[in-house]
Every structure is written in C-alpha cells, then in structure tokens.
Design an enzyme around this catalytic site. Structure first.
Site, PDB file in Angstrom:
ATOM      1  N   ASP A  57       0.888  -1.306  -0.142  1.00 63.38           N
ATOM      2  CA  ASP A  57      -0.014  -0.061   0.216  1.00 63.38           C
ATOM      3  C   ASP A  57       0.943   1.374  -0.100  1.00 63.38           C
ATOM      4  O   ASP A  57       1.486   1.462   1.041  1.00 63.38           O
ATOM      5  CB  ASP A  57      -0.850   0.114   1.205  1.00 63.38           C
ATOM      6  N   SER A 136      -0.047  12.981 -15.515  1.00 61.40           N
ATOM      7  CA  SER A 136      -1.002  13.116 -16.309  1.00 61.40           C
ATOM      8  C   SER A 136      -1.161  14.339 -17.234  1.00 61.40           C
ATOM      9  O   SER A 136      -0.644  15.255 -17.003  1.00 61.40           O
ATOM     10  CB  SER A 136      -2.631  12.986 -15.561  1.00 61.40           C
ATOM     11  N   TYR A 149      -8.209  15.605  -8.690  1.00 60.02           N
ATOM     12  CA  TYR A 149      -7.418  14.780  -9.507  1.00 60.02           C
ATOM     13  C   TYR A 149      -6.328  15.782 -10.088  1.00 60.02           C
ATOM     14  O   TYR A 149      -5.035  15.550  -9.912  1.00 60.02           O
ATOM     15  CB  TYR A 149      -8.095  13.967 -10.782  1.00 60.02           C
ATOM     16  N   LYS A 153      -2.146  15.958  -9.565  1.00 55.90           N
ATOM     17  CA  LYS A 153      -1.201  15.973 -10.635  1.00 55.90           C
ATOM     18  C   LYS A 153      -0.195  17.077 -10.768  1.00 55.90           C
ATOM     19  O   LYS A 153       1.008  16.920 -11.050  1.00 55.90           O
ATOM     20  CB  LYS A 153      -1.707  15.229 -11.691  1.00 55.90           C
TER      21      LYS A 153
END
Length: 282
Positions: A57, A136, A149, A153
């Site tokens: 993890d 991304s 998100y 990033k």
C-alpha cells in the site's frame, strides 16, 4: 541494451501493467507492487524469474521504505523506479468532500513521493538511476469536474521538476510521464466519483461525466505503445524531464500552455508594477 532492474508501483492493471509488460519483453527484471496475493501470483506468472511481485500500500510510507530496501538486497540495485500507483477522482470542486480530496493527494502525491524518496538514496550512492512518476495531461492542464485529481497531478509535477534539478549532479534522471486518455479502466470501474449534490452544476458537468463514461474502453491511447515509449526513454542517455503520451494530450496540453502564455503577456505591465525599485534580482 543493458538489462535493467525496474520497480513499478501499481502493476495489477492499466498503464502500470503495460509498463511492466514492455520492460519484461525487453528482457529487464521488474518488481511490481500490487494489493493482493491473487494479483501477485498473476503478475509473477507473466515471466517467471523476471517478474517479482510485492504486496504494498503506497500510502504506508514505512512499508514503502521497507519494500524498496528489501528489493535492493534480494533482487539487486534498481536502475529504474516508476511511481505509477494512483487513481482518478471525479467531481466538481464544491461537491467533492474534503476527505476524498485528502485521500486523492495521499495516494497520488504522497504515495509517489514515498516511492521516489525510498529509492533515491540508493541511486545517489551509485551516482546513477532513473526516477519516473506518472502524472497526467491533467498535471499540465485542467478540466471541469476533476479539480482534486488535476490538483494532485499539478502538485506531483512541481515536485518532480524541482527533484530533477536537485539530483542531476548525481547522474540521476527524473521524468514526469503525462498520459492522455488510454484504453484502461481508469475512467471506468477504477474511477472514484463524488455524488452530484448541487443542481447548479448539472448543466455543465452531467454531459462531461456521461461523455467520459461513454468513451471508456474506446480511448485513443494504446497502453502497449505507452509501455514501449517508457522503456525507450529509460534506455537513452538524455531522457526527457516531461514525456507527454498521446495525441490528445499533446493537443490539450499545448492549448493550456498557450492560454497561460497569453495571460502572462496580457498582464505583463501590471506584473512589473509590483517590484521594489532597489530590490534584489533573482
């Protein structure tokens, strides 16, 4: 090509799996992290003796450090580390609970940081290595309904940019991998979606969410080709600090950067008014 030892987080599915398969096909040894015994056995079955699984993890920093140290001893010195593990969180800024925003950063930012930090001392002592992380196209541009998100990033992009300048004198390369839309489960079952709870956003966001769900499974990007691209840059003497993957990412990132440049030019005069006349120039 010199055979390398790789560590890639999150290899059960998606781009992480594609990166691992490409590296294995090139004859490299790959340690991949996964979350279950079943996935571990499946990964190691890809190429016995070369594919090594570790259950991990990435939000457990101590566990990350222990796994990297153990891999360095049992498998050998790592040449390439790819912090890939992460997930997408969809939802408008106002509708996304703060706890979900924190979880997004815990995995996408702090999980990647823990992975790279654990590998860095070993590479620094050897004066060589290549650290990569998957950001991304959303780390260089932003779209409605993905604020958490994209924020995670963007944060990772900044960390990688500074890190690359810090470790260059040690012969260590740092690359941000910036994929567009690839044919993986990212926008499907792997996506976490905040509930739509404020009607005012429905007109803007409902069509965006529906279009993303409809496109899932039909994206332009080919994961296998992304894997080949990442393996290629790990073999060159001067790899890029930024690797944009996909023609959609090229188009959207270019447009976003042009918009920033336009703002800078349009407000340049006002920007210059905020200096002290006798101030120090950096």
């Amino acid at each position: 090509m010199r055979k390398q030892k790789w560590l890639i987080t999150g290899v059960s599915t998606g781009l992480g799996r594609a990166f691992a398969q490409a590296a294995l096909a090139a004859g490299h040894t790959v340690v991949g992290t996964i979350r279950s015994e079943e996935d571990l056995r499946a990964f190691e079955g890809l190429k016995p003796g070369y594919a090594h699984g570790r259950i991990l993890d990435v939000t457990d920093g101590d566990a990350v450090a222990s796994v990297v140290a153990e891999v360095e001893q049992s498998v050998g010195p790592l040449d390439v580390v790819v912090a890939n593990a992460g997930y997408g969180l969809e939802g408008t800024f106002e509708e996304t609970p703060l706890a979900e925003v924190r979880r997004q950063f815990e995995v996408n930012v702090f999980g990647a940081v823990a992975t790279l930090r654990a590998a860095l001392p070993h590479m620094r002592r050897r004066r060589r290595g290549h650290l990569m992380a998957v950001t991304s196209m959303g780390g260089l541009m932003a779209v409605p309904g993905m604020s958490a998100y994209c924020g995670s990033k963007f944060a990772l992009e900044g960390i990688l940019e500074a890190l690359g300048k810090e470790v260059a004198p040690f012969g260590i390369h740092v690359t941000a991998i910036e994929p567009g839309s690839f044919r993986t489960d990212w926008a499907g079952r792997s996506m976490t979606r905040a509930a739509q709870s404020i009607d005012d956003y429905d007109e803007l966001f409902t069509p965006i969410r529906e279009a993303r769900q409809k496109a899932s499974g039909n994206q332009l990007g080919n994961p296998a080709k992304a894997g080949d691209a990442v393996v290629h840059i790990a073999s060159v003497d001067q790899p890029p600090a930024h690797l944009v993957l996909g023609s959609d990412a090229l188009r959207l990132v270019t447009a976003a950067r042009m918009a920033v440049d336009e703002d800078i030019r349009a407000w340049e005069t006002l920007s210059r008014t905020t200096d002290f006349a006798e101030g120090a120039q950096l």
